[in-house]
Design a protein around this motif. Structure first.
Motif, PDB file in Angstrom:
ATOM      1  N   ILE A  30       0.837  -1.202   0.000  1.00  0.00           N
ATOM      2  CA  ILE A  30       0.000   0.000   0.000  1.00  0.00           C
ATOM      3  C   ILE A  30       0.871   1.251   0.000  1.00  0.00           C
ATOM      4  CG2 ILE A  30      -1.639   1.329   1.395  1.00  0.00           C
ATOM      5  CD1 ILE A  30      -2.824  -1.429   2.260  1.00  0.00           C
ATOM      6  N   ALA A  31       1.927   1.262   0.813  1.00  0.00           N
ATOM      7  CA  ALA A  31       2.824   2.416   0.858  1.00  0.00           C
ATOM      8  C   ALA A  31       3.526   2.625  -0.483  1.00  0.00           C
ATOM      9  CB  ALA A  31       3.857   2.221   1.966  1.00  0.00           C
ATOM     10  N   TYR A  32       3.975   1.551  -1.098  1.00  0.00           N
ATOM     11  CA  TYR A  32       4.642   1.642  -2.400  1.00  0.00           C
ATOM     12  C   TYR A  32       3.708   2.239  -3.448  1.00  0.00           C
ATOM     13  CZ  TYR A  32       6.721   0.302  -6.823  1.00  0.00           C
ATOM     14  OH  TYR A  32       7.223   0.323  -8.106  1.00  0.00           O
ATOM     15  N   LYS A  33       2.478   1.741  -3.478  1.00  0.00           N
ATOM     16  CA  LYS A  33       1.511   2.274  -4.451  1.00  0.00           C
ATOM     17  C   LYS A  33       1.249   3.752  -4.199  1.00  0.00           C
ATOM     18  CE  LYS A  33      -0.840  -1.952  -5.762  1.00  0.00           C
ATOM     19  NZ  LYS A  33      -2.109  -2.622  -5.958  1.00  0.00           N
ATOM     20  N   GLY A  34       1.177   4.144  -2.942  1.00  0.00           N
ATOM     21  CA  GLY A  34       0.980   5.558  -2.606  1.00  0.00           C
ATOM     22  C   GLY A  34       2.147   6.419  -3.050  1.00  0.00           C
ATOM     23  N   ILE A  35       3.357   5.923  -2.858  1.00  0.00           N
ATOM     24  CA  ILE A  35       4.553   6.665  -3.256  1.00  0.00           C
ATOM     25  C   ILE A  35       4.620   6.801  -4.776  1.00  0.00           C
ATOM     26  CG2 ILE A  35       7.082   6.532  -3.351  1.00  0.00           C
ATOM     27  CD1 ILE A  35       6.917   5.313  -0.500  1.00  0.00           C
ATOM     28  N   VAL A  36       4.330   5.733  -5.481  1.00  0.00           N
ATOM     29  CA  VAL A  36       4.346   5.772  -6.950  1.00  0.00           C
ATOM     30  C   VAL A  36       3.299   6.768  -7.456  1.00  0.00           C
ATOM     31  CG1 VAL A  36       3.807   4.425  -9.025  1.00  0.00           C
ATOM     32  CG2 VAL A  36       5.312   3.470  -7.271  1.00  0.00           C
ATOM     33  N   GLU A  37       2.103   6.727  -6.887  1.00  0.00           N
ATOM     34  CA  GLU A  37       1.035   7.649  -7.299  1.00  0.00           C
ATOM     35  C   GLU A  37       1.418   9.094  -6.978  1.00  0.00           C
ATOM     36  OE1 GLU A  37      -2.615   8.965  -8.850  1.00  0.00           O
ATOM     37  OE2 GLU A  37      -1.467   7.136  -9.118  1.00  0.00           O
ATOM     38  N   ARG A  38       1.996   9.324  -5.815  1.00  0.00           N
ATOM     39  CA  ARG A  38       2.421  10.681  -5.436  1.00  0.00           C
ATOM     40  C   ARG A  38       3.491  11.178  -6.403  1.00  0.00           C
ATOM     41  NH1 ARG A  38       0.180  14.859  -3.415  1.00  0.00           N
ATOM     42  NH2 ARG A  38       1.662  16.265  -4.314  1.00  0.00           N
ATOM     43  N   GLY A  39       4.410  10.313  -6.781  1.00  0.00           N
ATOM     44  CA  GLY A  39       5.436  10.694  -7.747  1.00  0.00           C
ATOM     45  C   GLY A  39       4.843  11.063  -9.089  1.00  0.00           C
ATOM     46  N   ARG A  40       3.844  10.303  -9.524  1.00  0.00           N
ATOM     47  CA  ARG A  40       3.177  10.605 -10.791  1.00  0.00           C
ATOM     48  C   ARG A  40       2.458  11.947 -10.721  1.00  0.00           C
ATOM     49  NH1 ARG A  40      -1.553  10.602 -12.884  1.00  0.00           N
ATOM     50  NH2 ARG A  40      -2.614   9.748 -11.079  1.00  0.00           N
ATOM     51  N   ILE A  41       1.775  12.195  -9.616  1.00  0.00           N
ATOM     52  CA  ILE A  41       1.064  13.465  -9.441  1.00  0.00           C
ATOM     53  C   ILE A  41       2.052  14.624  -9.410  1.00  0.00           C
ATOM     54  CG2 ILE A  41      -0.278  14.815  -7.771  1.00  0.00           C
ATOM     55  CD1 ILE A  41      -1.729  12.163  -7.070  1.00  0.00           C
ATOM     56  N   ASP A  42       3.149  14.474  -8.657  1.00  0.00           N
ATOM     57  CA  ASP A  42       4.153  15.532  -8.584  1.00  0.00           C
ATOM     58  C   ASP A  42       4.762  15.836  -9.949  1.00  0.00           C
ATOM     59  OD1 ASP A  42       3.728  15.811  -5.885  1.00  0.00           O
ATOM     60  OD2 ASP A  42       5.539  14.728  -5.276  1.00  0.00           O
ATOM     61  N   LYS A  43       5.022  14.782 -10.722  1.00  0.00           N
ATOM     62  CA  LYS A  43       5.592  14.977 -12.059  1.00  0.00           C
ATOM     63  C   LYS A  43       4.606  15.728 -12.955  1.00  0.00           C
ATOM     64  CE  LYS A  43       7.552  12.511 -15.963  1.00  0.00           C
ATOM     65  NZ  LYS A  43       7.816  11.223 -16.580  1.00  0.00           N
ATOM     66  N   ASN A  44       3.331  15.347 -12.890  1.00  0.00           N
ATOM     67  CA  ASN A  44       2.312  16.037 -13.689  1.00  0.00           C
ATOM     68  C   ASN A  44       2.185  17.497 -13.284  1.00  0.00           C
ATOM     69  OD1 ASN A  44       1.761  13.738 -15.140  1.00  0.00           O
ATOM     70  ND2 ASN A  44      -0.062  13.200 -13.980  1.00  0.00           N
ATOM     71  N   LEU A  45       2.220  17.770 -11.983  1.00  0.00           N
ATOM     72  CA  LEU A  45       2.127  19.155 -11.516  1.00  0.00           C
ATOM     73  C   LEU A  45       3.331  19.969 -11.959  1.00  0.00           C
ATOM     74  CD1 LEU A  45       0.706  18.676  -7.901  1.00  0.00           C
ATOM     75  CD2 LEU A  45      -0.473  19.642  -9.879  1.00  0.00           C
ATOM     76  N   ALA A  46       4.515  19.370 -11.900  1.00  0.00           N
ATOM     77  CA  ALA A  46       5.721  20.076 -12.328  1.00  0.00           C
ATOM     78  C   ALA A  46       5.671  20.367 -13.825  1.00  0.00           C
ATOM     79  CB  ALA A  46       6.963  19.261 -11.983  1.00  0.00           C
ATOM     80  N   THR A  47       5.215  19.406 -14.602  1.00  0.00           N
ATOM     81  CA  THR A  47       5.091  19.604 -16.049  1.00  0.00           C
ATOM     82  C   THR A  47       4.079  20.697 -16.347  1.00  0.00           C
ATOM     83  OG1 THR A  47       5.668  17.304 -16.466  1.00  0.00           O
ATOM     84  CG2 THR A  47       4.511  18.455 -18.222  1.00  0.00           C
ATOM     85  N   GLU A  48       2.964  20.667 -15.644  1.00  0.00           N
ATOM     86  CA  GLU A  48       1.921  21.680 -15.837  1.00  0.00           C
ATOM     87  C   GLU A  48       2.439  23.071 -15.473  1.00  0.00           C
ATOM     88  OE1 GLU A  48      -2.321  22.400 -13.807  1.00  0.00           O
ATOM     89  OE2 GLU A  48      -2.005  20.356 -14.549  1.00  0.00           O
ATOM     90  N   ALA A  49       3.172  23.175 -14.381  1.00  0.00           N
ATOM     91  CA  ALA A  49       3.728  24.471 -13.972  1.00  0.00           C
ATOM     92  C   ALA A  49       4.742  24.962 -14.997  1.00  0.00           C
ATOM     93  CB  ALA A  49       4.375  24.347 -12.591  1.00  0.00           C
ATOM     94  N   ASP A  50       5.544  24.051 -15.521  1.00  0.00           N
ATOM     95  CA  ASP A  50       6.525  24.415 -16.542  1.00  0.00           C
ATOM     96  C   ASP A  50       5.829  24.883 -17.817  1.00  0.00           C
ATOM     97  OD1 ASP A  50       9.236  24.658 -17.382  1.00  0.00           O
ATOM     98  OD2 ASP A  50       9.010  22.812 -18.554  1.00  0.00           O
ATOM     99  N   ASP A  51       4.761  24.195 -18.199  1.00  0.00           N
ATOM    100  CA  ASP A  51       3.986  24.596 -19.384  1.00  0.00           C
ATOM    101  C   ASP A  51       3.393  25.987 -19.195  1.00  0.00           C
ATOM    102  OD1 ASP A  51       4.549  22.164 -20.528  1.00  0.00           O
ATOM    103  OD2 ASP A  51       2.556  21.308 -20.188  1.00  0.00           O
ATOM    104  N   ARG A  52       2.844  26.242 -17.994  1.00  0.00           N
ATOM    105  CA  ARG A  52       2.278  27.569 -17.730  1.00  0.00           C
ATOM    106  C   ARG A  52       3.354  28.646 -17.793  1.00  0.00           C
ATOM    107  NH1 ARG A  52      -0.773  25.042 -13.554  1.00  0.00           N
ATOM    108  NH2 ARG A  52       0.799  25.725 -12.078  1.00  0.00           N
ATOM    109  N   ALA A  53       4.521  28.368 -17.258  1.00  0.00           N
ATOM    110  CA  ALA A  53       5.614  29.348 -17.275  1.00  0.00           C
ATOM    111  C   ALA A  53       6.059  29.643 -18.707  1.00  0.00           C
ATOM    112  CB  ALA A  53       6.796  28.834 -16.442  1.00  0.00           C
ATOM    113  N   ARG A  54       6.185  28.609 -19.526  1.00  0.00           N
ATOM    114  CA  ARG A  54       6.574  28.826 -20.925  1.00  0.00           C
ATOM    115  C   ARG A  54       5.487  29.578 -21.692  1.00  0.00           C
ATOM    116  NH1 ARG A  54       7.409  23.496 -23.042  1.00  0.00           N
ATOM    117  NH2 ARG A  54       7.221  22.626 -20.988  1.00  0.00           N
TER     118      ARG A  54
END
Length: 112
Positions: A30-54
């Motif tokens: 359960i912890a592993y799945k949570g960490i993987v999902e959090r990493g995916r969400i963080d990556k998407n948020l970072a990409t979205e923020a980068d897209d907005r900045a560009r």
């Protein structure tokens, strides 16, 4: 096997090292799945923020150079920004910039 034997067998299993290991494995999964999902969400948020900045940098660039850029370049950049707009704030900013750029062109152009 009686109910008492079954109850004792279940109680013995629930207090055994085997059950503790099984519970630890379930918790780790359960912890592993949570960490993987959090990493995916963080990556998407970072990409979205980068897209907005560009997107914002491109709008500021076309705005800063609006009087010097040839019309086809301005149109292409503004169309691209329009297709990349992801929210109402971006759309409103783009619309205001386009209105101002068109007014500058009309003011400085031959149309009067």
């Amino acid at each position: 096997m009686t109910w008492e034997d079954l109850r004792l067998a279940i109680g013995e299993f629930l207090t055994s090292a085997g059950f503790a290991g099984l519970a630890a494995l379930a918790a780790a999964t359960i912890a592993y799945k949570g960490i993987v999902e959090r990493g995916r969400i963080d990556k998407n948020l970072a990409t979205e923020a980068d897209d907005r900045a560009r997107w914002w940098e491109a709008l500021m660039w076309v705005w800063a150079n609006r009087e010097d850029l040839p019309s086809p370049v301005k149109v292409k950049v503004l169309r691209t920004l329009n297709s990349l707009s992801r929210n109402t704030t971006q759309s409103a900013m783009l619309e205001a910039a386009m209105d101002a750029i068109v007014k500058v062109k009309r003011k400085g152009g031959s149309r009067g």
